[in-house]
Design an enzyme around this catalytic site. Structure first.
Site, short mmCIF file in Angstrom:
data_model
loop_
_atom_site.label_atom_id
_atom_site.label_comp_id
_atom_site.label_asym_id
_atom_site.label_seq_id
_atom_site.Cartn_x
_atom_site.Cartn_y
_atom_site.Cartn_z
N ARG A 91 0.82 -1.21 0.00
CA ARG A 91 0.00 0.00 0.00
C ARG A 91 0.86 1.26 0.00
NH1 ARG A 91 -5.10 -1.92 3.73
NH2 ARG A 91 -6.47 -2.33 1.97
N LYS A 118 -18.17 -16.68 2.51
CA LYS A 118 -19.60 -16.45 2.74
C LYS A 118 -20.34 -15.84 1.57
CE LYS A 118 -19.27 -15.73 7.71
NZ LYS A 118 -19.32 -14.72 8.75
N GLY A 122 -8.54 -8.80 -0.22
CA GLY A 122 -7.23 -8.99 0.38
C GLY A 122 -6.70 -10.40 0.24
N GLY A 175 -12.69 -4.03 1.37
CA GLY A 175 -14.11 -3.69 1.49
C GLY A 175 -14.55 -2.68 0.45
P1 ADP Z 1 -11.18 -11.84 -0.15
O1 ADP Z 1 -10.35 -11.33 1.01
O2 ADP Z 1 -10.33 -12.10 -1.37
O3 ADP Z 1 -12.36 -10.97 -0.45
P2 ADP Z 1 -12.73 -13.59 1.52
O4 ADP Z 1 -12.21 -12.90 2.72
O5 ADP Z 1 -14.13 -13.40 1.13
O6 ADP Z 1 -11.77 -13.28 0.26
O7 ADP Z 1 -12.56 -15.17 1.69
C1 ADP Z 1 -11.33 -15.74 2.02
C2 ADP Z 1 -11.49 -16.89 2.96
O8 ADP Z 1 -12.41 -17.86 2.46
C3 ADP Z 1 -10.19 -17.60 3.15
O9 ADP Z 1 -9.77 -17.46 4.49
C4 ADP Z 1 -10.48 -19.05 2.81
O10 ADP Z 1 -9.87 -19.98 3.69
C5 ADP Z 1 -11.99 -19.11 2.97
N1 ADP Z 1 -12.54 -20.24 2.20
C6 ADP Z 1 -12.52 -20.43 0.87
N2 ADP Z 1 -13.05 -21.62 0.55
C7 ADP Z 1 -13.42 -22.20 1.70
C8 ADP Z 1 -14.02 -23.46 2.05
N3 ADP Z 1 -14.36 -24.34 1.11
N4 ADP Z 1 -14.26 -23.71 3.35
C9 ADP Z 1 -13.92 -22.82 4.31
N5 ADP Z 1 -13.37 -21.63 4.05
C10 ADP Z 1 -13.11 -21.32 2.77
MG MG Z 2 -10.72 -11.47 3.12
#
Ligand code: ADP
Ligand code: MG
Length: 402
Positions: A39, A205, A358, A381
């Site tokens: 960053r 989620k 992230g 976010g």
């Molecule tokens: P980003 O930061 O790229 O937006 P998120 O924070 O939404 O992504 O999601 C990342 C998390 O989702 C990771 O910690 C990963 O371990 C979890 N994740 C992905 N697939 C699964 C799964 N099948 N079961 C449990 N957790 C998962």
């Molecule tokens: Mg994340």
């Protein structure tokens, strides 16, 4: 809304002028050591432009989540040091976020100087969007440059409030280079994508990303879904998901989304499962119809990686947010790394590939492909809210052009 950008300000108008810059220097710091300086790197372009033009730069940023008061753990002092190395020009750290100490440091600035004030969130008025605090920061200069895309989804005194206060003084509030880049790539993908336009969504989620799904569905040619998010969709299809992470209260929502989406949504066809999601777990690859009652789904399987990679290879615009599996654990990382490589290969072939989030950005780094991507968003976010179609207060408050 078309925000005016720093590149539209004549450099001769910057010489000798005091410019207040809000950057997102919110980097992870472990015992005083910066563990990821991306960053800071990303903020350098705006600062170099201003320094080279002979502006006096008053730099503001938040760091972490101090509880509305000074906390040495969240001091920007180490950031000032690192920024000075990156810029190759002196950066003075001012141990005051505002007030007399800050004002006298600003008054002492010469052309080309940079002063980084202490963490804006040491003052509760920042997150509270206190107009008096915004006005105080605005009074320190006669141009505001907001480069903090990662903080643009919140109306705080150092973001939207400061822009409004600067405009109220008859001055301008413009987007910095990084902010402009983020808006160009994310906005370009949403507003005028070259087709086919493929989005890939994953992560833990549905609930946090349903707005993104809703906003992207009418725009994309394909929406590829992986990660734990896919499990909730599996349940909507009546499939067994064993002991996998599922959002029970979102199964109906997932079903309605699938009905609306027709063949626009592609779900995984196979999964990597194990009895537990842990390093060294014994994994199996199963078709999605063969997940056992005690299985946990940890990644998308090889057949899915192939299907998704083909969609990505054919795309001209790609937006990716959210890992395909628990990529932090090696045994469940391959699906995510395969997607990262596929997006990079598509970019090599001339597609526009943008990564937000992230964890997804970390996965792209880990796959060693980050440099090949068109754009890796610095906003977690903020990029999600932007992709969901929200108006970001930090952007909306900037001076408009056209
Ligand atoms: P980003 O930061 O790229 O937006 P998120 O924070 O939404 O992504 O999601 C990342 C998390 O989702 C990771 O910690 C990963 O371990 C979890 N994740 C992905 N697939 C699964 C799964 N099948 N079961 C449990 N957790 C998962
Ligand atoms: Mg994340």
């Amino acid at each position: 809304m078309n925000a005016k950008t720093l590149s539209e300000v004549d450099p001769s108008d910057l010489a000798g002028r005091t410019v207040v810059v809000r950057a997102d220097l919110n980097v992870p710091i472990d015992k005083g050591v910066i563990t990821d300086d991306r960053r800071i790197e990303a903020s350098a372009r705006t600062l170099r432009t201003l320094v080279d033009a002979g502006a006096k730069v008053v730099l503001l940023s938040h760091l972490g989540r101090p509880k509305g008061g000074p906390d040495p753990k969240y001091s920007l002092a180490p950031v000032a040091k690192r920024l000075q190395e990156i810029l190759g020009t002196p950066v003075r750290f001012v141990p005051h976020s505002a007030g007399e100490g800050a004002r006298s440091a600003v008054a002492a600035l010469a052309a080309g100087d940079v002063a980084l004030l202490e963490n804006t969130r040491f003052l509760p008025g920042d997150e509270g969007n206190d107009p008096a605090l915004a006005a105080e920061w605005a009074s320190m200069g006669d141009l505001f440059v907001n480069d903090a895309f990662g903080a643009a989804h919140r109306a705080h005194a150092s973001t939207a409030g400061l822009a409004e206060a600067m405009k109220a003084r008859g001055h301008q509030a413009v987007a910095g280079s990084l902010m402009a880049l983020e808006l160009r790539y994310l906005g370009g993908a949403l507003d005028r994508p070259e087709r086919p336009f493929v989005a890939i969504l994953g992560g833990a989620k549905i609930s946090g990303k349903i707005d993104v799904i809703d906003a992207l569905l009418p725009r994309v040619d394909r929406l590829l879904i992986g990660g734990a998010m896919a499990n909730t969709f599996f349940r909507a299809l009546g499939l067994e998901t064993g002991a996998s992470l599922v959002e029970e209260d979102r199964v109906d929502l997932a079903r309605a989304t699938l009905e609306r989406a027709g063949d626009h949504i592609l779900l995984p066809v196979d999964c990597v499962v194990a009895g537990e999601i842990a390093a060294g777990a014994a994994t199996r690859v199963v078709e999605r119809t063969r997940v056992g009652a005690t299985d946990r789904i940890g990644d998308v399987g090889p057949a899915t990686r192939g299907v998704f990679a083909r969609e990505i290879a054919a795309a001209r615009t790609i937006v990716w947010n959210g890992p395909m599996g628990v990529f932090e654990v090696d045994a469940f990382a391959e699906g995510t790394l395969a997607i990262a490589r596929a997006v990079a290969a598509a970019c090599d072939g001339g597609a526009v590939g943008v990564v937000g989030g992230g964890d997804s950005a970390a996965a792209a780094e880990r796959a060693g492909v980050a440099e090949r991507l068109s754009h890796v968003s610095t906003g977690g976010g903020a990029s999600l809210e932007f992709l969901a179609g929200a108006v970001l207060p930090g952007v909306a408050a900037l001076t408009e052009v056209g």
